[in-house]
Design an enzyme around this catalytic site. Structure first.
Site, PDB file in Angstrom:
ATOM      1  N   CYS A 342       0.797  -1.238   0.000  1.00  0.00           N
ATOM      2  CA  CYS A 342       0.000   0.000   0.000  1.00  0.00           C
ATOM      3  C   CYS A 342       0.831   1.290   0.000  1.00  0.00           C
ATOM      4  CB  CYS A 342      -1.000   0.025   1.160  1.00  0.00           C
ATOM      5  SG  CYS A 342      -1.278  -1.521   1.977  1.00  0.00           S
ATOM      6  N   ARG A 371       6.748 -11.103   5.620  1.00  0.00           N
ATOM      7  CA  ARG A 371       6.289 -10.942   7.003  1.00  0.00           C
ATOM      8  C   ARG A 371       7.037 -11.935   7.854  1.00  0.00           C
ATOM      9  NH1 ARG A 371       0.436  -9.654   5.940  1.00  0.00           N
ATOM     10  NH2 ARG A 371       0.662  -8.073   4.304  1.00  0.00           N
ATOM     11  N   GLN A 389       0.954 -11.006  -3.318  1.00  0.00           N
ATOM     12  CA  GLN A 389      -0.466 -10.667  -3.246  1.00  0.00           C
ATOM     13  C   GLN A 389      -0.967 -10.230  -4.612  1.00  0.00           C
ATOM     14  OE1 GLN A 389       0.039  -7.519  -0.272  1.00  0.00           O
ATOM     15  NE2 GLN A 389      -1.225  -8.733   1.120  1.00  0.00           N
ATOM     16  N   ASP A 391      -2.609  -7.755  -5.342  1.00  0.00           N
ATOM     17  CA  ASP A 391      -3.009  -6.567  -4.600  1.00  0.00           C
ATOM     18  C   ASP A 391      -3.503  -5.461  -5.535  1.00  0.00           C
ATOM     19  OD1 ASP A 391      -3.374  -5.250  -2.272  1.00  0.00           O
ATOM     20  OD2 ASP A 391      -1.257  -4.955  -1.802  1.00  0.00           O
ATOM     21  N   HIS A 393      -5.060  -1.135  -5.089  1.00  0.00           N
ATOM     22  CA  HIS A 393      -5.569  -0.041  -4.273  1.00  0.00           C
ATOM     23  C   HIS A 393      -6.374   0.878  -5.156  1.00  0.00           C
ATOM     24  CE1 HIS A 393      -2.234  -1.671  -1.940  1.00  0.00           C
ATOM     25  NE2 HIS A 393      -3.094  -1.506  -0.957  1.00  0.00           N
ATOM     26  N   LYS A 476     -14.984  -3.302   6.400  1.00  0.00           N
ATOM     27  CA  LYS A 476     -14.445  -4.258   5.428  1.00  0.00           C
ATOM     28  C   LYS A 476     -15.454  -5.341   5.106  1.00  0.00           C
ATOM     29  CE  LYS A 476     -12.562  -7.532   8.703  1.00  0.00           C
ATOM     30  NZ  LYS A 476     -11.553  -8.494   9.011  1.00  0.00           N
ATOM     31  N   HIS A 522      -8.488  -1.239  -0.260  1.00  0.00           N
ATOM     32  CA  HIS A 522      -7.524  -2.321  -0.493  1.00  0.00           C
ATOM     33  C   HIS A 522      -8.335  -3.547  -0.886  1.00  0.00           C
ATOM     34  CE1 HIS A 522      -4.570  -0.337   2.382  1.00  0.00           C
ATOM     35  NE2 HIS A 522      -5.707   0.122   2.840  1.00  0.00           N
TER      36      HIS A 522
END
Ligand SMILES: [Zn+2]
Ligand SMILES: [Zn+2]
Length: 649
Positions: A342, A371, A389, A391, A393, A476, A522
């Site tokens: 992000c 992580r 990911q 991912d 945004h 969410k 996200h």
């Protein structure tokens, strides 16, 4: 004392009455059927004295809470049986010391410090002793002791119970449950007698467990059991367990050569092998196509970022314990391995002034993040230390949240539909109205929460609303997907975020010429490719649909003289973009077919004299269960269409 029944009726009972007394007062048959009670929303047994004025609902075997009651009593029965087991070997039962024995999903466990190691081979014998205790229908009894007396009982004899009592807050009631031949320090609740336990249980395995989970404490033996109300439920569960073992992605990953985790490379770091990488590439291609069709723009950002970036985003130091430690360079610069994509994407947004005309701006990246997971938490592909990911945004105006949610829902449903994961539920996480931990003003939250629900309604989705389940930075939505074994996986989270736009102070120029704060969304339908592929491997048991299969076709020539034709078949399939192997080993045809089946290849094409002469192939389609001899050109056309449409099969 007075108590109230669920229908509002009040009963007058003597002080210290229990749920058993309530049941008896209501009627003789209920007293016989009763196994426990819900008292002011809390699970009680028939023994514990009721508080004044309580609302009491009597439970029978039909109520779902019954499971929790008998599973816990079964843990006691198991502990008793283990003591009997060691008594049978000539030990003093006191030498078997007990840690804790809680109820868990589908069953229970008990941590035991035994004079000799217990092995899986001992479990059937212990089960037999348990069945006997159940048959004897021993009544349970509950009593309490003052702290000192309780301590005197265990001090010097049982360090575990002593410690548990010492750790109880002052003034807390210390209760014991007893059945003939067995007493345990326990909070309860329990069924009234061992005969109320359905005999449908199984001890599944023994594992080591540190006392209270600390590596510095003694290692106890944890015996796990599962227990159900009926034989059908138990059998179904055991079938699931067996099937899960067969489908274990770690096992299939090895067998099908999909991925490898190498100790020299590092724990939790996945090496994708050529065949597994096909899965990755196909999924990425699928997602890329779907995103581009939906107006996303793809970006690529580095695997590290300056510590300042993560201090601005707040990922550092707030999530520091789940990250690899910062890297300090000689010139004083500090970097962090990317735990999230992000912040990088926010900086792409912030590189120049933005106008409302550019919104929504949808930036997508197959971004790899790192992580720090405790090594004990690592598990195959589903818990790793580095993962990619899918991912994205979305930067939008507050008014656009609903429209963007609809778009993401559509994409997510497309993903699950294509992969045959149609069994899911949707959870919307909203604020806890009583808490003040949330950032962003209340009105914005209310609007966003409403927009999310409207989007779900419009998409025709059933959902539940979970109060207090929102992140502190925004509401969410989660998809909880059920796989073929009925196990649930949380996938496809969509998260509204008011926090990062604030922290990075990003804005856009509105139609009014004034600066406004955008909202960030996200979203990652797969979540992580590693975890998602782990789930897919188990979901399909390695039998991927044609478009995903690492090897789509194996050509099997019957003898040496069919090799040339087999190679011609391969060339035509490859020219059409299919993944093909020819099995030219000097093996018998049946052995080659069997090997291709073990490798779970969807199509096997056998070629011999007849096929060579006629320009055909003998098709064995494992996904469609078809066997036929067909012209090669027709087979190629058909396969290409199935791959192109990403057919479910
Ligand atoms: Zn207990
Ligand atoms: Zn994000």
């Amino acid at each position: 004392m007075k108590i109230r029944l669920p229908d509002g009726k009040e009963l007058e009972l003597p002080e210290g009455s229990t749920a058993r007394d309530v049941a008896a007062k209501i009627g003789r048959s209920l007293a016989k059927e009763a196994v426990g009670a819900i008292v002011n929303g809390e699970l009680y047994d028939l023994f514990k004295p009721l508080p004044e004025g309580a609302t009491v609902q009597i439970l029978t075997r039909k109520d779902p809470e019954y499971q929790q009651l008998f599973r816990h009593t079964l843990a006691h029965v198991m502990a008793q049986a283990v003591k009997e087991f060691f008594a049978g070997k000539g030990y003093d039962p006191e030498e078997v010391k007990l840690g804790i024995g809680p109820v868990i999903e589908n069953g229970f466990y008990y941590d035991i410090d035994a004079p000799e190691p217990i092995s899986d081979a001992d479990l059937p014998e212990i089960e037999k002793l348990m069945q006997r205790i159940i048959k004897r229908n021993l009544p349970l009894r509950r009593y309490t002791l003052p702290r000192e007396e309780a301590l005197t009982r265990y001090r010097g004899k049982d360090p575990y119970k002593t410690e548990l009592i010492e750790d109880l807050p002052e003034g807390e009631e210390i209760s014991f449950y007893e059945q003939e031949g067995f007493t345990d320090l326990c909070r309860g609740p329990h069924v009234p007698s061992t005969g109320k336990i359905p005999p449908y249980f199984k001890l599944t395995h023994v594992a080591g467990a540190y006392w209270r989970g600390h590596e510095s404490r003694p290692m106890l033996q944890r015996i796990y059991g599962v227990a159900f109300r009926s034989k059908e439920e138990l059998d179904h569960y055991l079938w699931q367990l067996e099937e899960a073992k067969k489908r274990d992605h770690r096992r299939l990953g090895r067998q099908l050569e999909l991925f490898h985790i190498d100790p020299l490379v590092g724990k939790g770091l996945v090496l994708w092998l050529p065949k597994g990488n096909v899965l990755r590439e196909e999924l990425i291609g699928f997602m890329r196509d779907e995103q581009i069709r939906r107006g996303y723009q793809l970006v690529t950002t580095p695997h590290i970022g300056s510590l300042e970036l993560y201090k601005t985003s707040g990922h550092y130091p707030y999530y520091a314990e789940s990250q690899f430690p910062p890297m300090e360079l000689e010139d004083g610069e500090t970097y962090l391995l990317k735990p999230m994509n992000c912040p990088h994407h926010v900086r792409i947004y912030a590189m120049r002034p933005r106008s409302y005309r550019e919104l929504p701006l949808r930036l997508a990246e197959f971004g790899t993040v790192y992580r720090f997971e405790q090594s004990g938490e690592l598990h195959g592909l589903t818990r790793v230390r580095g993962f990619t990911q899918d991912d994205a945004h979305i930067f939008c105006t507050p008014e656009q949240v609903k429209e963007e949610f609809l778009g993401v829902l559509d994409l997510t449903l497309k993903v699950f539909g294509t992969l045959g994961m149609g069994d899911f539920r949707v959870r919307i996480g909203v604020r806890d109205p009583g808490s003040d931990k949330y950032v962003g003003d209340a009105e914005r939250w209310a609007t966003a929460e409403r927009q999310i629900q409207e989007a779900c309604d419009e998409a025709g989705l059933d959902y539940t609303i979970e109060e207090g389940d929102a992140a502190f930075y925004g509401p969410k939505l989660d998809f909880v997907v059920k796989d073929v074994l009925g196990r649930e996986w949380q996938l496809g989270t969509i998260q509204v975020d008011y926090n990062l736009p604030e922290r990075f102070d990003i804005s856009y120029k509105g139609p009014d010429g004034e600066p406004h704060r955008p909202v960030m969304i996200h979203r990652a339908p797969f979540g992580s490719l590693e975890r998602f592929i782990g789930i897919l491997i188990e979901h399909f048991a390695g039998e991927f649909p044609l478009w995903l299969a690492p090897v789509q076709v194996v050509v099997v020539p019957i003898t040496d003289r069919h090799h040339d034709y087999a190679q011609k078949v391969r060339a035509e399939l490859e020219a059409a973009g299919l993944r093909v192997e020819v099995d030219e080993r000097p093996e018998r045809m049946n052995a080659k077919i069997r090997d291709a089946e073990t490798q779970k290849v969807p199509l096997i094409l056998v070629v011999g004299d007849k096929e060579q002469e006629e320009g055909t192939v003998a098709v064995r389609d494992r996904r469609r269960g078809e066997r036929a001899t067909r012209p090669l050109a027709e087979v190629v056309r058909d396969l290409v269409e199935r791959v192109r449409s990403r057919a479910r099969e």
